[in-house]
Write an enzyme that holds these catalytic residues in place. Structure first.
Site, PDB file in Angstrom:
ATOM      1  N   PRO A 107       0.831  -1.204   0.000  1.00 20.61           N
ATOM      2  CA  PRO A 107       0.000   0.000   0.000  1.00 20.61           C
ATOM      3  C   PRO A 107       0.867   1.256   0.000  1.00 20.61           C
ATOM      4  CG  PRO A 107      -0.545  -1.474   1.846  1.00 20.61           C
ATOM      5  CD  PRO A 107       0.728  -1.965   1.244  1.00 20.61           C
ATOM      6  N   GLU A 108       0.550   2.208  -0.854  1.00 22.46           N
ATOM      7  CA  GLU A 108       1.255   3.477  -0.868  1.00 22.46           C
ATOM      8  C   GLU A 108       0.296   4.533  -0.321  1.00 22.46           C
ATOM      9  OE1 GLU A 108       3.710   4.075  -4.282  1.00 22.46           O
ATOM     10  OE2 GLU A 108       3.857   1.949  -4.684  1.00 22.46           O
ATOM     11  N   LYS A 117       1.613   6.947   4.784  1.00 22.30           N
ATOM     12  CA  LYS A 117       1.092   5.576   4.723  1.00 22.30           C
ATOM     13  C   LYS A 117       0.500   5.151   6.055  1.00 22.30           C
ATOM     14  CE  LYS A 117       4.816   4.514   1.522  1.00 22.30           C
ATOM     15  NZ  LYS A 117       5.971   3.644   1.291  1.00 22.30           N
ATOM     16  N   ARG A 167      14.765  -2.026  -1.643  1.00 20.04           N
ATOM     17  CA  ARG A 167      13.540  -2.373  -2.356  1.00 20.04           C
ATOM     18  C   ARG A 167      13.890  -2.715  -3.801  1.00 20.04           C
ATOM     19  NH1 ARG A 167       8.901  -0.353  -0.307  1.00 20.04           N
ATOM     20  NH2 ARG A 167       7.941  -1.859  -1.691  1.00 20.04           N
TER      21      ARG A 167
END
Ligand SMILES: [Zn+2]
Length: 290
Positions: free
Chosen positions: A2-3, A51, A245
């Site tokens: 989720p961003e 977030k 990431r």
């Protein structure tokens, strides 16, 4: 993952459904929520900062959640996941709110939410959009940090996640590995990314290309070849990536150079079909000096 746009949409959905409603029953299965009983309390509002999801109740308490990679919320219908995965369940008069596998949960006094979100940079999906020049300056605070690392650092600006950290550099023809201090016109990337994430905060799914709207379409995220020059894309996985990431970039269109200019002509061409082009913040084409 989720961003910020996903969390804003989630908060709006929870607020639309349950704000002003009283909790009739509260069950928690998370050690950090031991003793928490919200029954009898009314949900005042659901908010998102970056977030982080913040559920504010009428007794001056805020239930705080961060979904990281694993968490989700079921809004309305009863969750079907096994009990141990349902970390918190709130029964309202006409539906249920369930936090499933939520890795970060806690309660904080609403007056002291700063403890949780005070370190964050300006919120891209907040009430008003932050100024792109100010955001670009924050992104360039440490000139040696690679672009993707700076975009993902929520203390610079809150909301961008990995899809944006891959797609925005591609759109403007800059490598995610390019040190931020050597990027000229970074505010142009921000002026594209900000309205894009804000649009996705009101209507999903996240589509960074403008093609096949209504689907999650991306230029290089999850792809093998560059859609512009067909070069096989280069990548980091989570272990090799300097910023932890996975990432992708086109080694031809996004070369690391001593200095690299944000290519707005490329962005306008790539995003010809994207609704972000109609946003007033989107960089206008500079008039031909002739
Ligand atoms: Zn390419």
């Amino acid at each position: 993952m989720p961003e910020g746009d996903t969390i804003r949409r989630l908060a709006d959905r929870i607020g639309a459904r349950f704000a002003g409603h009283r909790v009739e029953r509260c069950v928690t299965r998370d050690p950090r929520l031991v003793g928490l009983d919200l029954s009898g309390r009314t949900l005042l509002e659901a908010d998102a900062v970056g977030k982080h999801l913040l559920l504010r109740f009428d007794d001056g308490r805020t239930l705080h959640a961060h979904l990281l990679m694993t968490g989700s919320w079921r809004v309305g219908r009863a969750a079907t996941e096994p009990e141990w995965r349902r970390r918190v369940e709130l029964w309202f008069d006409d539906g249920r709110l369930t936090g499933i596998d939520v890795p970060i949960l806690g309660v904080v006094a609403t007056a002291h939410e700063d403890v949780i979100v005070g370190h964050l940079g300006p919120d891209l999906c907040g009430t008003s959009a932050p100024d792109p020049l100010a955001v670009a300056a924050r992104l360039q605070r440490d000139p040696d940090v690679p672009l993707a690392g700076a975009l993902l650092d929520q203390t610079n600006v809150a909301g961008f996640g990995n899809v944006y950290a891959v797609e925005l550099p591609f759109i403007v023809g800059v490598s995610p590995n390019q040190p931020v201090g050597s990027i000229v016109g970074l505010e142009g990337l921000v002026a594209i990314g900000t309205p894009m994430i804000r649009q996705h905060a009101t209507a999903g799914p996240r589509n960074t290309t403008g093609r096949r709207l209504g689907t999650a379409d991306h230029f290089v995220y999850g792809r093998r070849n560059c859609p512009l020059c067909a070069t096989p894309v280069s990548s980091w996985d989570e272990r090799t990536s300097p910023w932890g990431r996975q990432s992708k970039w086109c080694p031809t269109c996004q070369r690391v150079e001593p200095s690299r200019v944000v290519d707005l002509a490329r962005a306008r061409k790539l995003l010809a079909l994207h609704p972000v082009r109609r946003d007033p913040m989107f960089p206008a084409a500079v008039a031909d000096p002739r």
